[in-house]
Design an enzyme around this catalytic site. Sequence first.
Site, PDB file in Angstrom:
ATOM      1  N   LYS A 112     136.130  -1.010  33.437  1.00  0.00           N
ATOM      2  CA  LYS A 112     135.353   0.510  33.470  1.00  0.00           C
ATOM      3  C   LYS A 112     133.826   0.052  33.440  1.00  0.00           C
ATOM      4  CE  LYS A 112     139.532   3.103  33.125  1.00  0.00           C
ATOM      5  NZ  LYS A 112     140.645   2.243  32.719  1.00  0.00           N
TER       6      LYS A 112
HETATM    7  C1  LIG Z   1     141.694   1.753  33.348  1.00  0.00           C
HETATM    8  C2  LIG Z   1     142.475   1.036  33.410  1.00  0.00           C
HETATM    9  C3  LIG Z   1     143.427   0.590  34.338  1.00  0.00           C
HETATM   10  C4  LIG Z   1     143.904   1.365  35.643  1.00  0.00           C
HETATM   11  O1  LIG Z   1     142.785   1.482  36.513  1.00  0.00           O
HETATM   12  P1  LIG Z   1     143.040   2.774  37.436  1.00  0.00           P
HETATM   13  O2  LIG Z   1     141.734   2.650  38.147  1.00  0.00           O
HETATM   14  O3  LIG Z   1     143.140   3.944  36.737  1.00  0.00           O
HETATM   15  O4  LIG Z   1     144.181   2.325  38.561  1.00  0.00           O
HETATM   16  C5  LIG Z   1     143.938  -0.743  34.182  1.00  0.00           C
HETATM   17  N1  LIG Z   1     143.762  -1.654  33.092  1.00  0.00           N
HETATM   18  C6  LIG Z   1     142.791  -0.964  32.393  1.00  0.00           C
HETATM   19  C7  LIG Z   1     142.526  -2.073  31.062  1.00  0.00           C
HETATM   20  C8  LIG Z   1     142.182   0.044  32.305  1.00  0.00           C
HETATM   21  O5  LIG Z   1     141.339   0.332  31.263  1.00  0.00           O
END
Ligand SMILES: *Cc1c(COP(=O)(O)O)cnc(C)c1O
Length: 462
Positions: A112
Amino acid sequence: MKYISTRGRAPSLSFEEAMLTGLARDGGLYLPESIPQMSAEDIRALHGVSYEEAAFRVMRPFIGDAFTDDEFHEIIARAYAGFGHAARAPLKQLDAGHFLLELFHGPTLAFKDFAMQLIGQMFEFSLKRSGNRVSIVGATSGDTGSAAIEAFRGLDAVDVFILYPHGRVSEVQRRQMTTPGESNVHALAIDGHFDDAQARVKDMFNDFEFRDGVRLAGVNSINWARVLAQVVYYFTSAVSLGAPDRKVSFTVPTGNFGDIFAGYIARRMGLPIDTLVVATNQNDILHRCLSSGDYRPDGVIPSISPSMDIQVSSNFERALYYAYGQDGGAVAQVMDELRAGGFSVSQGALQALREAFESGRCDEDATRAAIRQTWDRTGELLCPHSAVGLHVAEDHRSADVPMITLATAHPAKFPAAVEEASGIHPPLPERMADLYERDERVTRIANDLGAIETLIKERITH
Ligand SMILES: *Cc1c(COP(=O)(O)O)cnc(C)c1O
């Protein structure tokens, strides 16, 4: 470049407006009116350039005149300067034809950061120019909130308020939210579950007097600018395995469908992607929907990959928009049905989804086994989310196309689950090894809209 709503009934906006707004007024999500193309020549020219330069070339056509080229170069440079790896998104080989794309070298150790760091810098440039301030408010089950705080800490034009469920995030996640000392950072521990935090944020956006008074802004995963930032690493990783002259496949651990949808956009821009595989944990609504055509949420069952414990996958609406032939009316209708409990995808749309995506699920035992076996066979410690991806990827590999599995978080972000599965305690990277010693600053707050709004009004810097 204009942005239009997936439900077809909101005004079209510029990139900058769509970024600052987030959700469209008709309840839909913004998408570019048309998708810019990268020719084989353009893609080939990405060989050997820095991550930042590739990011500039991939994203530039989407942003219109929001920033000058010089500004956009500077935004990107600032966004990724705090990453702990020179390649930003390094690719590591696991096995013959199987690669891991490490997306966890950012400041909060999850993918993220790629989007949030960029959006933080874009907000700052845009708000400084207009002379406006905003209050960013978000709810988190852990990763989004820490990434948002890290991205907005110390910026002049923004206060950031993050609500997380008291006692229900991991210690690393909590400390990443409570240890930044900047006065524009406000970590709020709410007495309740993640759903309560999420509901209070929605209430604040629906309280128009409050919303306008504090200039509320959202940076949750439906913000188009976040999706766009994630398109870049599909290009850089594919190019390092020979694109555009060789196809590659991707497997993506998925919850809100943002990360995998970025891969879909990369493909529509011209990147030769063979297969895009949706990997879910035991909360498998997306896998069920792609298998049966039925999208019907039931309760979330907590798992050891908590960032994917989701039943309503917000960005899936964007995939539905394309599957329904860009018919906003049809999307609006299935979203109405969803509010009443669920919907069935039409035959034509289901066929389109299946041409675009494959899918698989991984239960808790298989997740632990994938962590253990990968450690034994390669010496790589995977976080539980990445392990879900790896397990599903194994079922979707073909001999002649390399598979890239996205590693979405660092194992040290989920130490208990990783240690239970492998017997190995994953240490934090050197640069944040003192996280457990830093002072924490947090406000405990009742699950009460009035109390939360009062606190925000008192805290904002006008
Ligand atoms: C947010 C997240 C996901 C999922 O990602 P999306 O874009 O919501 O599909 C997977 N793994 C981790 C570690 C995350 O923080």
